[in-house]
Design a protein around this motif. Sequence first.
Motif, PDB file in Angstrom:
ATOM      1  N   THR A  47       1.034  -1.043  -0.057  1.00 11.86           N
ATOM      2  CA  THR A  47      -0.101   0.028   0.221  1.00 11.86           C
ATOM      3  C   THR A  47       1.126   1.052  -0.042  1.00 11.86           C
ATOM      4  O   THR A  47       0.552   2.097  -0.654  1.00 11.86           O
ATOM      5  CB  THR A  47      -0.964  -0.406   1.218  1.00 11.86           C
ATOM      6  OG1 THR A  47      -1.824  -1.255   0.727  1.00 11.86           O
ATOM      7  CG2 THR A  47      -1.879   0.919   0.820  1.00 11.86           C
ATOM      8  N   VAL A  48       1.594   0.951   0.329  1.00 12.48           N
ATOM      9  CA  VAL A  48       2.872   1.877   0.902  1.00 12.48           C
ATOM     10  C   VAL A  48       3.571   2.636  -0.966  1.00 12.48           C
ATOM     11  O   VAL A  48       3.625   3.739  -1.028  1.00 12.48           O
ATOM     12  CB  VAL A  48       4.140   1.599   1.872  1.00 12.48           C
ATOM     13  CG1 VAL A  48       5.141   2.801   1.491  1.00 12.48           C
ATOM     14  CG2 VAL A  48       3.418   2.180   3.482  1.00 12.48           C
ATOM     15  N   PHE A  49       4.142   1.280  -1.502  1.00  8.83           N
ATOM     16  CA  PHE A  49       4.354   1.630  -2.748  1.00  8.83           C
ATOM     17  C   PHE A  49       3.608   2.110  -3.482  1.00  8.83           C
ATOM     18  O   PHE A  49       3.827   3.161  -4.533  1.00  8.83           O
ATOM     19  CB  PHE A  49       4.334  -0.137  -3.134  1.00  8.83           C
ATOM     20  CG  PHE A  49       5.020   0.362  -4.430  1.00  8.83           C
ATOM     21  CD1 PHE A  49       6.891   0.473  -5.087  1.00  8.83           C
ATOM     22  CD2 PHE A  49       4.457  -0.565  -5.308  1.00  8.83           C
ATOM     23  CE1 PHE A  49       7.303  -0.023  -6.176  1.00  8.83           C
ATOM     24  CE2 PHE A  49       4.960  -0.298  -7.324  1.00  8.83           C
ATOM     25  CZ  PHE A  49       6.269  -0.214  -6.620  1.00  8.83           C
ATOM     26  N   ASN A  50       2.705   1.063  -3.702  1.00  9.69           N
ATOM     27  CA  ASN A  50       1.185   1.564  -4.411  1.00  9.69           C
ATOM     28  C   ASN A  50       0.491   3.793  -4.066  1.00  9.69           C
ATOM     29  O   ASN A  50       0.672   4.228  -5.760  1.00  9.69           O
ATOM     30  CB  ASN A  50       0.095   1.391  -4.250  1.00  9.69           C
ATOM     31  CG  ASN A  50       0.123   0.332  -4.770  1.00  9.69           C
ATOM     32  OD1 ASN A  50       0.928  -0.284  -5.760  1.00  9.69           O
ATOM     33  ND2 ASN A  50      -0.837  -0.883  -4.256  1.00  9.69           N
ATOM     34  N   SER A  51       0.406   4.486  -3.017  1.00 10.79           N
ATOM     35  CA  SER A  51       0.799   5.819  -2.368  1.00 10.79           C
ATOM     36  C   SER A  51       1.780   6.602  -2.983  1.00 10.79           C
ATOM     37  O   SER A  51       1.477   7.429  -3.207  1.00 10.79           O
ATOM     38  CB  SER A  51       1.128   5.595  -1.110  1.00 10.79           C
ATOM     39  OG  SER A  51      -0.336   4.600  -0.619  1.00 10.79           O
ATOM     40  N   LEU A  52       3.602   5.544  -3.045  1.00  9.05           N
ATOM     41  CA  LEU A  52       4.191   6.610  -3.384  1.00  9.05           C
ATOM     42  C   LEU A  52       4.122   6.405  -5.033  1.00  9.05           C
ATOM     43  O   LEU A  52       5.074   7.530  -5.898  1.00  9.05           O
ATOM     44  CB  LEU A  52       5.612   5.812  -2.829  1.00  9.05           C
ATOM     45  CG  LEU A  52       5.992   6.158  -1.443  1.00  9.05           C
ATOM     46  CD1 LEU A  52       6.998   5.779  -0.872  1.00  9.05           C
ATOM     47  CD2 LEU A  52       5.950   7.760  -1.472  1.00  9.05           C
ATOM     48  N   THR A  53       4.249   5.737  -5.256  1.00  5.85           N
ATOM     49  CA  THR A  53       3.874   5.542  -6.832  1.00  5.85           C
ATOM     50  C   THR A  53       2.757   5.737  -8.722  1.00  5.85           C
ATOM     51  O   THR A  53       3.075   5.547  -9.016  1.00  5.85           O
ATOM     52  CB  THR A  53       4.764   4.474  -7.617  1.00  5.85           C
ATOM     53  OG1 THR A  53       3.783   2.817  -6.725  1.00  5.85           O
ATOM     54  CG2 THR A  53       5.862   4.088  -6.432  1.00  5.85           C
ATOM     55  N   GLY A  54       2.268   5.581  -7.553  1.00  2.00           N
ATOM     56  CA  GLY A  54       0.344   6.087  -7.803  1.00  2.00           C
ATOM     57  C   GLY A  54       0.884   4.837  -9.251  1.00  2.00           C
ATOM     58  O   GLY A  54       0.868   3.089  -8.396  1.00  2.00           O
ATOM     59  N   LEU A  55       0.075   4.560 -10.717  1.00  5.03           N
ATOM     60  CA  LEU A  55       0.195   3.344 -11.525  1.00  5.03           C
ATOM     61  C   LEU A  55       1.211   3.555 -12.018  1.00  5.03           C
ATOM     62  O   LEU A  55       0.737   2.566 -13.050  1.00  5.03           O
ATOM     63  CB  LEU A  55      -1.425   4.226 -12.639  1.00  5.03           C
ATOM     64  CG  LEU A  55      -2.149   4.115 -11.722  1.00  5.03           C
ATOM     65  CD1 LEU A  55      -4.217   4.237 -12.589  1.00  5.03           C
ATOM     66  CD2 LEU A  55      -3.300   3.017 -10.949  1.00  5.03           C
ATOM     67  N   ARG A  56       2.287   3.936 -11.953  1.00  5.95           N
ATOM     68  CA  ARG A  56       3.655   4.243 -12.398  1.00  5.95           C
ATOM     69  C   ARG A  56       4.419   3.223 -12.501  1.00  5.95           C
ATOM     70  O   ARG A  56       5.031   3.590 -11.677  1.00  5.95           O
ATOM     71  CB  ARG A  56       3.552   5.447 -12.674  1.00  5.95           C
ATOM     72  CG  ARG A  56       3.093   6.989 -12.846  1.00  5.95           C
ATOM     73  CD  ARG A  56       2.323   6.903 -14.174  1.00  5.95           C
ATOM     74  NE  ARG A  56       1.597   7.856 -14.753  1.00  5.95           N
ATOM     75  CZ  ARG A  56       0.670   8.047 -14.950  1.00  5.95           C
ATOM     76  NH1 ARG A  56      -0.033   7.089 -15.181  1.00  5.95           N
ATOM     77  NH2 ARG A  56       0.226   9.008 -15.236  1.00  5.95           N
ATOM     78  N   GLN A  57       4.046   1.934 -12.415  1.00  9.03           N
ATOM     79  CA  GLN A  57       4.915   0.577 -11.925  1.00  9.03           C
ATOM     80  C   GLN A  57       5.238  -0.107 -13.573  1.00  9.03           C
ATOM     81  O   GLN A  57       3.949   0.020 -14.154  1.00  9.03           O
ATOM     82  CB  GLN A  57       3.659  -0.180 -10.880  1.00  9.03           C
ATOM     83  CG  GLN A  57       3.448   1.013  -9.616  1.00  9.03           C
ATOM     84  CD  GLN A  57       2.372   0.341  -8.672  1.00  9.03           C
ATOM     85  OE1 GLN A  57       2.298  -1.284  -9.267  1.00  9.03           O
ATOM     86  NE2 GLN A  57       1.786   1.381  -7.697  1.00  9.03           N
ATOM     87  N   HIS A  58       5.952  -0.863 -12.696  1.00 13.38           N
ATOM     88  CA  HIS A  58       6.275  -2.663 -13.393  1.00 13.38           C
ATOM     89  C   HIS A  58       6.418  -3.214 -12.810  1.00 13.38           C
ATOM     90  O   HIS A  58       7.321  -3.160 -11.507  1.00 13.38           O
ATOM     91  CB  HIS A  58       6.787  -1.954 -14.941  1.00 13.38           C
ATOM     92  CG  HIS A  58       8.284  -1.838 -14.531  1.00 13.38           C
ATOM     93  ND1 HIS A  58       9.213   0.186 -14.303  1.00 13.38           N
ATOM     94  CD2 HIS A  58       9.581  -2.333 -14.905  1.00 13.38           C
ATOM     95  CE1 HIS A  58       9.996  -0.008 -13.685  1.00 13.38           C
ATOM     96  NE2 HIS A  58      10.507  -1.338 -14.308  1.00 13.38           N
ATOM     97  N   THR A  59       6.159  -4.831 -13.668  1.00 11.74           N
ATOM     98  CA  THR A  59       7.493  -5.636 -12.915  1.00 11.74           C
ATOM     99  C   THR A  59       7.941  -6.399 -13.588  1.00 11.74           C
ATOM    100  O   THR A  59       7.873  -6.741 -14.874  1.00 11.74           O
ATOM    101  CB  THR A  59       5.632  -6.103 -11.754  1.00 11.74           C
ATOM    102  OG1 THR A  59       4.779  -6.644 -12.977  1.00 11.74           O
ATOM    103  CG2 THR A  59       5.120  -6.353 -11.438  1.00 11.74           C
ATOM    104  N   GLY A  60       8.432  -7.263 -12.897  1.00  7.22           N
ATOM    105  CA  GLY A  60       9.365  -8.626 -13.144  1.00  7.22           C
ATOM    106  C   GLY A  60      10.209  -9.101 -12.086  1.00  7.22           C
ATOM    107  O   GLY A  60       9.862  -9.473 -11.134  1.00  7.22           O
ATOM    108  N   ASN A  61      10.763 -10.260 -12.714  1.00  3.89           N
ATOM    109  CA  ASN A  61      11.446 -11.035 -11.811  1.00  3.89           C
ATOM    110  C   ASN A  61      12.841 -10.796 -11.293  1.00  3.89           C
ATOM    111  O   ASN A  61      13.518 -10.073 -12.342  1.00  3.89           O
ATOM    112  CB  ASN A  61      10.867 -12.461 -12.655  1.00  3.89           C
ATOM    113  CG  ASN A  61      10.140 -13.154 -12.689  1.00  3.89           C
ATOM    114  OD1 ASN A  61       9.035 -12.897 -11.518  1.00  3.89           O
ATOM    115  ND2 ASN A  61      10.349 -13.684 -13.431  1.00  3.89           N
ATOM    116  N   TRP A  62      13.162 -10.824 -10.129  1.00  2.00           N
ATOM    117  CA  TRP A  62      15.094 -10.273 -10.072  1.00  2.00           C
ATOM    118  C   TRP A  62      15.537 -11.305 -10.880  1.00  2.00           C
ATOM    119  O   TRP A  62      15.297 -12.391 -11.133  1.00  2.00           O
ATOM    120  CB  TRP A  62      15.026 -11.007  -8.298  1.00  2.00           C
ATOM    121  CG  TRP A  62      14.067 -10.250  -7.923  1.00  2.00           C
ATOM    122  CD1 TRP A  62      13.408  -9.957  -7.056  1.00  2.00           C
ATOM    123  CD2 TRP A  62      15.284  -8.629  -7.017  1.00  2.00           C
ATOM    124  NE1 TRP A  62      12.919  -8.934  -6.123  1.00  2.00           N
ATOM    125  CE2 TRP A  62      13.803  -8.228  -6.486  1.00  2.00           C
ATOM    126  CE3 TRP A  62      16.158  -8.246  -7.542  1.00  2.00           C
ATOM    127  CZ2 TRP A  62      13.971  -6.505  -5.599  1.00  2.00           C
ATOM    128  CZ3 TRP A  62      16.075  -6.835  -6.881  1.00  2.00           C
ATOM    129  CH2 TRP A  62      15.483  -6.223  -6.257  1.00  2.00           C
TER     130      TRP A  62
END
Length: 273
Positions: A47-62
């Motif tokens: 939730t903190v991550f979403n609050s800080l970044t909004g919808l400007r996110q992407h995911t992947g694997n380490w």
Amino acid sequence: MSTETPQTGCETCPSHHTTNLTRLGVNMENWDYVVALAGNPNTGKSTVFNSLTGLRQHTGNWPGKTVTRAEGGFLYGGKRYKLVDLPGTYSLLSVSVDEEIARDFLLFGRPDVTVIVVDATRLERNLNLVLQVLEITDRVVVCLNLMDEARRHGLTVDDRRLARDLGVPVVPTAARQGEGIPLLIQTMSEVATGQVVCKPRRIQSEPSALKRAIGHLAEKIETAFPGLPNARWVALRLLEGDARMIEAVRTGELGDLSQSRPPDQSVLTEVTP
């Protein structure tokens, strides 16, 4: 909030000297600072991550792992911050893959600031991870999350006293309501840019013989790997028989701190001061 495409990053910013991030899967071209987000599971870290970044996110694997990594970014005070969400973990003792990833990123990646999200209703349980992170890095902000839940249960947390005891900033938040997020961003920026210098209070309770062994081994590590952050912590892990750290020393991975970064075309969320 508005969005902006990142321009050329500041070559004198600390993150441009934060080596080994590329090997860990994080591209820092066009970003000024990197922020690591750590915490126990179920502390509201996502939730903190979403609050800080909004919808400007992407995911992947380490790299080389099946563990998912989330990244996002925001603009604050004219600087561009990349936020890397580390796997939720209870410790950094490398018992699990998640713990190894978090530990390696904090030690080898050397983020400009690490935000540790803790549960205000279960603070004592969460402090184990906080103290371990403070052994690795000085640049820490504790996000005292779920303050709304603490109030609902009649719990009071003295965040100022906690900050004094830990030697790092503590910011109370209730991320689901957005409470405290602007102050968290400001504090992150102040630590990343050096406006606030943290002085963490580290536990020094080892027997004298162990202290001598740690000091002797740390000197050898510093000689073999000049510039390595927190050689004392590495020495302690070697003495405890940490197989992953032993392998990193054997292969020379500890000294691999100067890799280039390819371009990153991620977008930003702009946060108005």
